[in-house]
Design a protein around this motif. Structure first.
Motif, PDB file in Angstrom:
ATOM      1  N   GLN A  59       0.801  -1.235   0.000  1.00 47.62           N
ATOM      2  CA  GLN A  59       0.000   0.000   0.000  1.00 47.62           C
ATOM      3  C   GLN A  59       0.830   1.280   0.000  1.00 47.62           C
ATOM      4  OE1 GLN A  59      -0.578   0.729   4.654  1.00 47.62           O
ATOM      5  NE2 GLN A  59      -1.777  -0.926   3.850  1.00 47.62           N
ATOM      6  N   SER A  60       0.243   2.351  -0.533  1.00 44.80           N
ATOM      7  CA  SER A  60       0.808   3.675  -0.322  1.00 44.80           C
ATOM      8  C   SER A  60      -0.287   4.727  -0.430  1.00 44.80           C
ATOM      9  CB  SER A  60       1.914   3.977  -1.330  1.00 44.80           C
ATOM     10  OG  SER A  60       1.377   4.073  -2.618  1.00 44.80           O
ATOM     11  N   PRO A 131      13.489  -9.294  -0.203  1.00 48.13           N
ATOM     12  CA  PRO A 131      14.159  -8.404  -1.171  1.00 48.13           C
ATOM     13  C   PRO A 131      13.692  -8.643  -2.605  1.00 48.13           C
ATOM     14  CG  PRO A 131      15.663 -10.100  -0.388  1.00 48.13           C
ATOM     15  CD  PRO A 131      14.420 -10.249   0.411  1.00 48.13           C
ATOM     16  N   ALA A 132      13.086  -9.792  -2.853  1.00 52.38           N
ATOM     17  CA  ALA A 132      12.625 -10.087  -4.215  1.00 52.38           C
ATOM     18  C   ALA A 132      11.410  -9.251  -4.587  1.00 52.38           C
ATOM     19  CB  ALA A 132      12.300 -11.577  -4.341  1.00 52.38           C
ATOM     20  N   PRO A 134      10.433  -5.590  -4.288  1.00 53.88           N
ATOM     21  CA  PRO A 134      10.843  -4.257  -3.835  1.00 53.88           C
ATOM     22  C   PRO A 134       9.689  -3.336  -3.443  1.00 53.88           C
ATOM     23  CG  PRO A 134      11.364  -4.613  -6.168  1.00 53.88           C
ATOM     24  CD  PRO A 134      10.871  -5.902  -5.638  1.00 53.88           C
ATOM     25  N   GLU A 135       8.461  -3.618  -3.868  1.00 49.86           N
ATOM     26  CA  GLU A 135       7.416  -2.648  -3.551  1.00 49.86           C
ATOM     27  C   GLU A 135       6.774  -2.823  -2.178  1.00 49.86           C
ATOM     28  OE1 GLU A 135       7.203  -5.014  -6.018  1.00 49.86           O
ATOM     29  OE2 GLU A 135       5.294  -4.843  -7.050  1.00 49.86           O
ATOM     30  N   ARG A 136       7.304  -3.746  -1.370  1.00 47.98           N
ATOM     31  CA  ARG A 136       6.834  -3.828   0.020  1.00 47.98           C
ATOM     32  C   ARG A 136       7.345  -2.582   0.750  1.00 47.98           C
ATOM     33  NH1 ARG A 136       6.476  -9.876  -0.021  1.00 47.98           N
ATOM     34  NH2 ARG A 136       4.861 -10.000  -1.602  1.00 47.98           N
ATOM     35  N   VAL A 137       6.418  -1.693   1.105  1.00 51.07           N
ATOM     36  CA  VAL A 137       6.801  -0.325   1.448  1.00 51.07           C
ATOM     37  C   VAL A 137       7.604  -0.174   2.740  1.00 51.07           C
ATOM     38  CG1 VAL A 137       4.958   0.763   0.148  1.00 51.07           C
ATOM     39  CG2 VAL A 137       4.560   0.102   2.508  1.00 51.07           C
ATOM     40  N   GLN A 139      10.024  -1.850   3.811  1.00 53.63           N
ATOM     41  CA  GLN A 139      11.366  -2.426   3.757  1.00 53.63           C
ATOM     42  C   GLN A 139      12.449  -1.513   4.332  1.00 53.63           C
ATOM     43  OE1 GLN A 139      12.369  -3.865  -0.197  1.00 53.63           O
ATOM     44  NE2 GLN A 139      10.983  -5.593   0.116  1.00 53.63           N
ATOM     45  N   SER A 140      12.417  -0.248   3.934  1.00 55.30           N
ATOM     46  CA  SER A 140      13.510   0.600   4.395  1.00 55.30           C
ATOM     47  C   SER A 140      13.353   0.973   5.863  1.00 55.30           C
ATOM     48  CB  SER A 140      13.626   1.849   3.527  1.00 55.30           C
ATOM     49  OG  SER A 140      12.506   2.671   3.712  1.00 55.30           O
ATOM     50  N   ILE A 176       3.536   2.611   7.679  1.00 52.76           N
ATOM     51  CA  ILE A 176       2.706   2.158   6.560  1.00 52.76           C
ATOM     52  C   ILE A 176       3.179   0.778   6.110  1.00 52.76           C
ATOM     53  CG2 ILE A 176       2.173   2.666   4.138  1.00 52.76           C
ATOM     54  CD1 ILE A 176       2.357   5.630   4.874  1.00 52.76           C
TER      55      ILE A 176
ATOM     56  N   LEU B  43       8.219   4.499  -1.232  1.00 51.60           N
ATOM     57  CA  LEU B  43       9.278   3.675  -1.805  1.00 51.60           C
ATOM     58  C   LEU B  43      10.559   4.496  -1.937  1.00 51.60           C
ATOM     59  CD1 LEU B  43       7.756   1.443  -4.584  1.00 51.60           C
ATOM     60  CD2 LEU B  43       7.980   1.026  -2.169  1.00 51.60           C
ATOM     61  N   ARG B  50      15.223  -1.220  -7.912  1.00 45.63           N
ATOM     62  CA  ARG B  50      15.028  -2.680  -7.996  1.00 45.63           C
ATOM     63  C   ARG B  50      13.721  -3.001  -8.717  1.00 45.63           C
ATOM     64  NH1 ARG B  50      14.753  -5.290  -2.791  1.00 45.63           N
ATOM     65  NH2 ARG B  50      14.615  -3.247  -1.818  1.00 45.63           N
TER      66      ARG B  50
END
Lengths: 508, 312
Positions: A59-60, A131-132, A134-137, A139-140, A176, B43, B50
């Motif tokens: 989501q975003s 990591p496969a 990338p759009e899992r928000v 992560q960072s 989020i 993001l 990526r």
């Protein structure tokens, strides 16, 4: 369309600002009515077309967040002051260094009857970190989580280990895209959560239908059925006024002024931020005195009156007023054209032209830039307004223009720092890169005493206010419109627990 | 006739090919790509980079185009860069509302425009002609969104007679949803079409053969139906085919105002999110539809007045 209307509204706004203040309806006042069971509530949000997702970790958009909030829950949520409050985690504690954290899980179950256990939490966090994808928000924001060393200490206790101490870790779990899904969750099209509503159907870009989950731990919802619909600002206004929806999210000040009797506006006061951002590594803003001059030139009240139609408060060049850790004791910045003029003359900028990079990316951006150009002109500096592409503005702002528009929704202050103000922050729009500041923040974040941490954050914020590139001129209200029969809607900032929370509302 | 149809078909294929290249080139010229469009406050640049790899956006554009074309030739419109689902699903989900809207509009526009056109044409420069002309021209000068805003303000928000948006509504349950959108779309198309029918009627009335027929004493009613109308209809039918553009422009506005999840909305979303496979898929379907409509219009004209085929 909606832009055309908002611009027309903008022209008439100056004279009507007083009116806006007069019609201002604040928090929900209808608590007197007895809560009633049953009914269907239709809530409209800005849609995202094909961008909308049912996957809670991708989501975003606000509309996605609202959907996922109905179906799923997080371990921790944010209270009205953006301070973490318990949800699926009933309590937490750390090892004394804020590196190893233990969370006790609430005794509750998923919509399919399975009990919530520690494995669900570990699975969810691993899914987010994958990591496969990338759009899992998240992560960072959860990058410092060491999943290999994290483990279940029993069915209802989970131990999470960090690679670096962080006293703000619970707040990160409230960010989020941090929802807890079932162990083994694969198909986002079949959402099963622990939330107050069960998924019934979902059409991308249009609607989600959900029904009340009777075994919800935090008192089952009063409404029977929840529809979350997608529509742009104009259609949201029409829908809530025309009786086709009972709740419309993120409304404009123009709408608030013209809304009829059938609609009530719930305003979360000063809960977001509008700012100009100056790149501190680029001329002329690499000179701290020029930055200060610009801060002194802003006629904040006028910007608030015109651009926000009076629906907001003046800002003090800092993010997060009213939130935990905000240094409320700093004096308000006053306009001082003479002093600004002197500073600009010293820097040799009088008679020069500077470009301000803006775009129709967010309501009020171009208007604010244009009005600010007039205010700066009073000191003999010309601001040339350059308008870029709205869709790429978020990225362009990082690289283009020495000064531009910035807005931020609600988030905890340390998170704002992490995202925008550290040397390696992904969204560092002011290019504020000071190793000492980074170190000071890292040290403060590791302090376990809340009082001590708060005072250290305060010092950092004072530096930022005086020397940084953020010219936060306004704190817009966050506006939600509800039909007159909807009760129990809280006036709280976006991204907090009680915002868009439909298990607590009822239809009178 | 057959070779004419053959030539037309060939032309259509060439047009399609050119169009798909154009769409690809033009969408490539837009700033940013599908990965960058996700660059919001959630993001990070690293995640976006990526993602670009995941979506294959780091491949050179010609390579992506050839890949897309190859799939399109086998009827596979590819995968949306945004939803991750097949583009054909987006086409299917969005086409319904637009079709309903278009068909409903045409069902009102055609009889209305023909009737108005004949009334005006047979009373050339008379009081009624001038009155209708003034009204239709004035209406066609008002932008669609203005009409829409006024209609919504009056009939939905003030009087409460008709729904103001499709949000939260189901077409089958409440056909009233169609009334305002169709009313908005009517405006310009009726004007354009009725003016063409009027011109055709006047031309036909002045034509040698009608004058001759009138001299022969053929009753007025028969004269109009048998001789004038078919000739008058030719520019009308051709205009109707062209109405597609006007209608599409109008549909875009109407879909936005009434929050109708249709074709135009999907196209705009596709462009905004730089979802190139979706934009291309939708454009392709639209192009095929436009070509079919034009072909049909030509065949209909040919049927009505066979000589037009030789005239072109």
């Amino acid at each position: 369309m909606s832009e055309a209307l908002s611009r027309r509204g903008f022209l008439g706004v100056a004279g009507a600002a007083g009116l806006a203040a007069a019609t201002g309806c604040g928090a929900d006042e209808g608590v007197a009515a007895q809560p009633r069971q049953g009914g269907r509530l239709r809530a409209v949000y800005a849609g995202g077309g094909a961008k909308e997702v049912l996957d809670p970790h991708v989501q975003s958009l606000f509309v996605d967040i609202a959907r996922h909030k109905a179906i799923y829950e997080k371990l921790v949520e944010l209270g009205p002051d953006l301070k973490p409050v318990p949800r699926l985690a009933s309590t937490w504690e750390h090892d004394g260094t804020a590196t190893t954290w233990r969370f006790s899980l609430r005794d509750t179950s998923f919509h399919d009857g399975a009990k919530l256990v520690a494995e669900d939490v570990l699975f969810s966090l691993a899914r987010i970190a994958d990591p496969a994808v990338p759009e899992r928000v998240a992560q960072s924001s959860l990058a410092t989580l060491d999943l290999k060393r994290s483990k279940a200490l029993g069915p209802s206790t989970v131990e999470l280990v960090l690679t670096a101490p962080n006293a703000e870790f619970p707040a990160l779990l409230a960010g989020i895209g941090t929802q807890i899904v079932r162990d083994g969750f694969k198909d986002p099209a079949k959402p099963v959560g622990t939330g107050a509503f069960r998924h019934v159907s979902f059409e991308t870009g249009r609607s989600m239908v959900a029904s009340r989950y009777d075994d919800y731990w935090d008192k089952p919802a009063r409404i029977e059925e929840l529809h979350i619909l997608s529509a742009d600002a104009e259609a949201r206004a029409n829908a809530v006024q025309g009786g086709q929806a009972e709740y419309a999210n993120d409304m404009t000040a123009t709408f608030a002024r013209t809304a009829g009797k059938a609609v009530r506006v719930v305003a979360a006061k000063a809960s977001t931020m509008q700012a100009f951002v100056m790149k501190v590594d680029q001329p002329p803003f690499d000179n701290p005195e020029v930055r200060l001059a610009f801060k002194l030139l802003a006629d904040r009240q006028r910007l608030v009156d015109v651009v926000l139609a009076g629906r907001g408060e003046v800002g003090n060049d800092l993010f997060g007023k009213g939130y935990q850790y905000y240094p409320a004791d700093l004096p308000a910045r006053e306009r001082d054209v003479d002093r600004a003029k002197a500073l600009l003359a010293k820097a040799g900028l009088v008679g020069k032209e500077i470009e301000i990079f803006t775009a129709d990316a967010s309501a009020g951006f171009v208007e604010a830039a244009t009005l600010f150009a007039e205010q700066v002109a009073e000191a003999g500096v010309r601001l040339k307004v350059t308008t870029g592409s709205p869709q790429t503005y978020a990225k362009d702002l990082l690289t283009k223009g020495a000064i531009g528009n910035h807005r931020s929704g609600a988030m905890p202050i340390p998170q704002y720092f992490t995202d925008r103000l550290l040397s390696h922050s992904p969204f560092n729009v002011t290019h504020w890169r000071r190793p000492a500041f980074d170190a000071g923040f890292a040290a403060a974040r590791a302090v376990t005493s809340e009082e001590e941490r708060s005072s250290r954050y305060g010092v950092l914020q004072k530096t930022l206010r005086d020397e940084g590139g953020i010219l936060a001129w306004g704190l817009p209200d966050y506006l939600v419109a509800v039909s007159a029969k909807v009760q129990g809607v809280q006036a709280v900032p976006p991204n907090t627990l009680d915002q868009g929370r439909f298990d607590k509302v009822w239809l009178a | 006739m057959r070779s004419y149809a053959g030539q037309r078909a060939l032309l259509a294929v060439v047009q399609l090919a050119v169009l798909s290249v154009l769409v690809f080139v033009l969408t490539s010229l837009l700033p940013g790509d599908a990965a960058e469009m996700r660059f919001t406050e959630t993001l990070t640049p690293d995640q976006v980079a990526r993602l670009r790899g995941e979506l294959g956006l780091d491949q050179p554009a010609p390579e992506r185009f050839v890949h897309w074309l190859g799939n399109a030739l086998t009827g596979d419109l590819g995968t949306s860069l945004i939803s991750g689902g097949p583009v054909i699903d987006i086409v299917r989900d969005s086409i319904g509302a637009t079709l309903v809207l278009t068909v409903a509009t045409l069902a009102v526009v055609v009889p209305l425009a023909v009737a108005l056109g004949i009334v005006m044409g047979t009373r050339e420069n008379g009081r009624i002609d001038r009155a209708i002309t003034s009204v239709t021209l004035a209406l066609s000068a008002i932008p669609d969104f203005v009409i829409a805003v006024v209609l919504v303000a009056v009939f939905s928000l003030r009087l409460g007679w008709l729904p103001a948006t499709w949000v939260g509504g189901e077409l089958l349950a409440s056909p009233a949803l169609l009334v305002l959108p169709v009313a908005v779309l009517l405006g310009r198309t009726v004007c354009l079409l009725s003016r063409q029918v009027r011109a055709g009627t006047i031309n036909a009335l002045h034509a040698e053969y009608v004058v001759q027929a009138r001299r022969l004493g053929i009753p007025r009613r028969q004269l109009l139906l048998r001789h004038v109308l078919p000739n008058a209809a030719v520019p009308g039918v051709q205009e109707l085919a062209r109405t597609g553009d006007t209608l599409l422009g109008g549909v875009l506005v109407v879909e936005a105002i009434f929050a109708i999840p249709g074709f135009a909305t999907a196209l705009v979303d596709g462009v905004e999110t730089r979802d190139i496979p979706t934009v291309q898929g939708l454009t392709l379907v639209l192009a095929v539809a436009a070509l079919m409509i034009n072909l049909t219009a030509d065949l209909v004209c040919n049927r009505l007045v066979p000589r037009t085929a030789f005239l072109r």
